[in-house]
Design an enzyme around this catalytic site. Sequence first.
Site, short mmCIF file in Angstrom:
data_model
loop_
_atom_site.label_atom_id
_atom_site.label_comp_id
_atom_site.label_asym_id
_atom_site.label_seq_id
_atom_site.Cartn_x
_atom_site.Cartn_y
_atom_site.Cartn_z
N CYS A 15 10.11 1.30 1.56
CA CYS A 15 11.16 0.20 1.53
C CYS A 15 12.40 0.48 1.61
O CYS A 15 13.29 0.17 2.21
CB CYS A 15 10.83 -0.71 0.36
SG CYS A 15 11.02 -0.14 -1.27
N SER A 49 -3.02 -4.01 -1.93
CA SER A 49 -3.19 -3.98 -0.40
C SER A 49 -4.65 -3.72 -0.16
O SER A 49 -5.39 -2.88 -0.54
CB SER A 49 -2.31 -3.27 -0.15
OG SER A 49 -2.66 -2.81 1.21
N GLU A 50 -5.10 -4.32 0.97
CA GLU A 50 -6.49 -4.02 1.62
C GLU A 50 -6.27 -2.45 2.03
O GLU A 50 -7.47 -1.84 2.47
CB GLU A 50 -6.63 -4.85 2.75
CG GLU A 50 -5.59 -5.07 3.89
CD GLU A 50 -4.52 -6.05 3.71
OE1 GLU A 50 -4.07 -6.18 2.34
OE2 GLU A 50 -4.43 -6.96 4.47
N GLU A 97 13.06 -3.76 10.84
CA GLU A 97 12.36 -2.76 10.06
C GLU A 97 11.39 -2.12 10.88
O GLU A 97 10.53 -2.64 11.70
CB GLU A 97 11.79 -3.53 8.75
CG GLU A 97 11.16 -2.44 7.78
CD GLU A 97 10.47 -2.85 6.53
OE1 GLU A 97 9.76 -3.88 6.71
OE2 GLU A 97 10.75 -2.30 5.47
N SER A 139 6.10 -7.12 2.95
CA SER A 139 7.19 -7.86 4.24
C SER A 139 7.59 -8.87 3.99
O SER A 139 7.05 -9.83 3.48
CB SER A 139 6.18 -7.72 5.48
OG SER A 139 5.09 -8.62 5.22
N TRP A 143 0.76 -1.24 -0.11
CA TRP A 143 0.14 0.04 -0.06
C TRP A 143 0.70 1.42 -0.08
O TRP A 143 0.36 2.25 -0.39
CB TRP A 143 -0.78 -0.03 1.55
CG TRP A 143 0.05 -0.27 2.46
CD1 TRP A 143 0.18 -1.50 3.01
CD2 TRP A 143 0.74 0.53 3.45
NE1 TRP A 143 0.89 -1.49 4.23
CE2 TRP A 143 1.26 -0.22 4.31
CE3 TRP A 143 1.09 1.83 3.03
CZ2 TRP A 143 2.27 0.45 5.31
CZ3 TRP A 143 1.78 2.53 3.95
CH2 TRP A 143 2.46 1.68 5.18
N ASN A 144 2.19 1.31 0.30
CA ASN A 144 2.78 2.42 0.50
C ASN A 144 3.07 3.28 -0.58
O ASN A 144 3.20 4.42 -0.65
CB ASN A 144 4.26 2.16 1.58
CG ASN A 144 5.19 1.14 0.78
OD1 ASN A 144 4.58 0.40 -0.34
ND2 ASN A 144 6.36 1.18 1.16
N GLU A 156 9.74 -8.70 -3.58
CA GLU A 156 10.23 -7.23 -3.24
C GLU A 156 10.00 -7.12 -1.68
O GLU A 156 8.77 -6.58 -1.63
CB GLU A 156 9.76 -6.31 -4.14
CG GLU A 156 9.80 -6.36 -5.78
CD GLU A 156 11.59 -6.12 -6.09
OE1 GLU A 156 12.09 -5.33 -5.43
OE2 GLU A 156 11.79 -6.80 -7.16
N LEU A 157 10.88 -7.28 -0.96
CA LEU A 157 10.35 -6.87 0.66
C LEU A 157 11.29 -5.84 1.15
O LEU A 157 11.49 -4.85 0.53
CB LEU A 157 11.11 -8.62 1.18
CG LEU A 157 10.57 -9.77 0.23
CD1 LEU A 157 11.19 -11.02 1.04
CD2 LEU A 157 9.00 -9.79 0.40
P1 NAD Z 1 2.44 -7.10 3.67
O1 NAD Z 1 3.24 -8.00 3.56
O2 NAD Z 1 1.36 -6.92 5.26
O3 NAD Z 1 1.14 -7.10 2.64
C1 NAD Z 1 1.45 -7.14 1.37
C2 NAD Z 1 0.40 -8.00 0.24
O4 NAD Z 1 0.49 -9.05 0.65
C3 NAD Z 1 -0.92 -7.32 0.80
O5 NAD Z 1 -1.82 -7.16 -0.63
C4 NAD Z 1 -1.64 -8.41 1.79
O6 NAD Z 1 -3.11 -8.50 1.58
C5 NAD Z 1 -0.86 -9.56 0.84
N1 NAD Z 1 -0.99 -10.61 1.80
C6 NAD Z 1 -1.18 -10.76 3.31
N2 NAD Z 1 -0.77 -12.08 3.73
C7 NAD Z 1 -0.84 -12.95 2.61
C8 NAD Z 1 -0.74 -14.18 2.20
N3 NAD Z 1 -0.43 -15.12 3.29
N4 NAD Z 1 -0.69 -14.80 1.16
C9 NAD Z 1 -0.83 -14.06 -0.05
N5 NAD Z 1 -1.05 -12.46 0.16
C10 NAD Z 1 -1.00 -12.13 1.40
O7 NAD Z 1 2.94 -5.82 3.52
P2 NAD Z 1 2.51 -4.08 3.35
O8 NAD Z 1 2.45 -3.74 4.72
O9 NAD Z 1 1.44 -3.85 2.46
O10 NAD Z 1 3.96 -3.32 2.90
C11 NAD Z 1 4.82 -3.00 3.62
C12 NAD Z 1 6.00 -3.85 3.31
O11 NAD Z 1 6.43 -3.98 2.09
C13 NAD Z 1 7.33 -3.13 4.06
O12 NAD Z 1 7.95 -4.13 4.59
C14 NAD Z 1 8.22 -2.63 2.89
O13 NAD Z 1 9.50 -2.43 3.33
C15 NAD Z 1 7.90 -3.71 1.88
N6 NAD Z 1 8.16 -3.11 0.46
C16 NAD Z 1 8.93 -3.14 -0.43
C17 NAD Z 1 9.17 -2.74 -1.42
C18 NAD Z 1 10.23 -3.07 -2.38
O14 NAD Z 1 10.25 -2.79 -3.63
N7 NAD Z 1 11.36 -3.91 -2.15
C19 NAD Z 1 8.41 -1.84 -2.03
C20 NAD Z 1 7.28 -1.17 -1.13
C21 NAD Z 1 7.31 -1.83 0.08
#
Ligand code: NAD
Length: 467
Positions: A273, A167-168, A370, A217, A141-142, A238-239
């Site tokens: 990120c 993202s929700e 993080e 994440s 979502w960010n 991409e985490l």
């Molecule tokens: P998140 O992991 O909570 O959720 C990401 C997505 O995964 C959402 O759409 C969520 O609904 C979905 N999801 C959750 N559980 C799941 C499952 N078991 N199976 C399938 N899908 C599932 O992350 P977030 O809070 O949306 O984003 C923040 C994180 O993303 C931070 O750690 C940030 O560093 C990382 N991020 C990384 C990059 C990059 O390019 N490396 C870019 C942006 C954000």
Amino acid sequence: MSQTLSVINPATEELIKEIPVDEPAAIAQKVKQARNAQPAWAAKPLTDRIESIKTFKNLLLERADALAAILSAETGKPITLAKNEILGTPPRIDFFLANVAQVLTPKRVHQDPWQAIPGTGQLEEVLTFDPLGVVANISAWNYPYFVGSNVFVPALLTGNAVVYKPSEIATMTGLAIANLLHESGIPPDIFVPIIGTGLAGAALLEQPIDGVFFTGSYGTGQKIAVAVAPKLLKVQLELGGKDPAYICDDVVDVAAVAAALADGAFYNNGQSCCAVERIYVHTDIYEPFVEAFVQTVQGFKLGDPTDANTYLGPLSRKPQLSVIEQQLQDAIHKGATVLCGGQQVDRPGWYFAPTVLTDVTHDMTVMVEETFGPIIGIQRVDSDEAAVALMNDTNYGLTAAVYSSQRERAVGILAQVSSGTAYWNCCDRVSPQLPWTGRNHSGIGSTLSTLGISVFLQPRGWHLKQG
Ligand code: NAD
């Protein structure tokens, strides 16, 4: 009655909307439709697919204000930052538009020298590329426009169908993106939004898909990798990061570097990120650096995200407030000094005051895990060697920055740090020309650059022999 997602405004905590979620049966049906539609999409001339994406790009530019208002309302991102993101997306799209044809072009990699003589068994070796098929794009979502378009634009251009789970926390934006793509000529069965929480994401992974492209994440990335492992799918993750910056004693303008790093740490409330998450400063310039850093942070305007002058809005997710609080209390308990901030802001919404900590060590979670919020630790170091050791003391490896007046010194330090991106005298920036890629717990694979186009293709080697 079907379940709904509640979209809450993080600045006011008011309900904006209830949106129906996709149940597993609906997800299965949507993936099936995408599967049926994909071959015709891949068979279209590339110029047709390019035209649709160009239209999408133009619609982003035309409707930037309205789209920014939606993004700001549901994530709390200040309106100016929201608009910056939307207007920053077309240059990335331009890179994909300019480079997709050469990535897709078949390559003749070998030809026998006697090829011109018929009937002599001439051999030609050619490399071609097919789309993966139906790919899942599970997004964060960010920066929903950036991280979404890094995936769905090259995936669509290369002939894939995309099942997109925004993202929700950014569902209204996800639906707005889908509407724009459909209006641009991408068939509804070729770009298919799936609405829901992680449960919908997990249900999508159970479907017969050909690849999963995830931004989010480390914890969720690991779950996804485990869930799809038996299918042997292409998996890109991409985490998160715990991105370090080191300031050498030879920087020319300490105050300017401090101001740039404060922006790198606090832009989007630290919810990037590649936000700077920990800072190491050479002892010889430590005091002036810290003083200028805190002064910059105290100048950041926190407030209503709809105000064009607001730099810091609320956090997008309420649970992140307790993550920050826990890291802060752990640091204070172990001896950290709070130079500014250090508490939630007394107003409605999920606001946390921008917080600067000194006297920090790697025994504190704030320096190794993080945070994804407006809090930063600044640690004093007395040598480049000590800085390298601390920069590498993490499971993550997304970006690392070194500030120095000497390129050789900075590059020498950065070469010893395990990270997908290395910054000299800059931070928190992304370029479409370069791969965006994490090491260790920061992920697998690359978006952006030509690597971020070819990842949506599967190669085929042709051995062609004249009979
Ligand atoms: P998140 O992991 O909570 O959720 C990401 C997505 O995964 C959402 O759409 C969520 O609904 C979905 N999801 C959750 N559980 C799941 C499952 N078991 N199976 C399938 N899908 C599932 O992350 P977030 O809070 O949306 O984003 C923040 C994180 O993303 C931070 O750690 C940030 O560093 C990382 N991020 C990384 C990059 C990059 O390019 N490396 C870019 C942006 C954000």
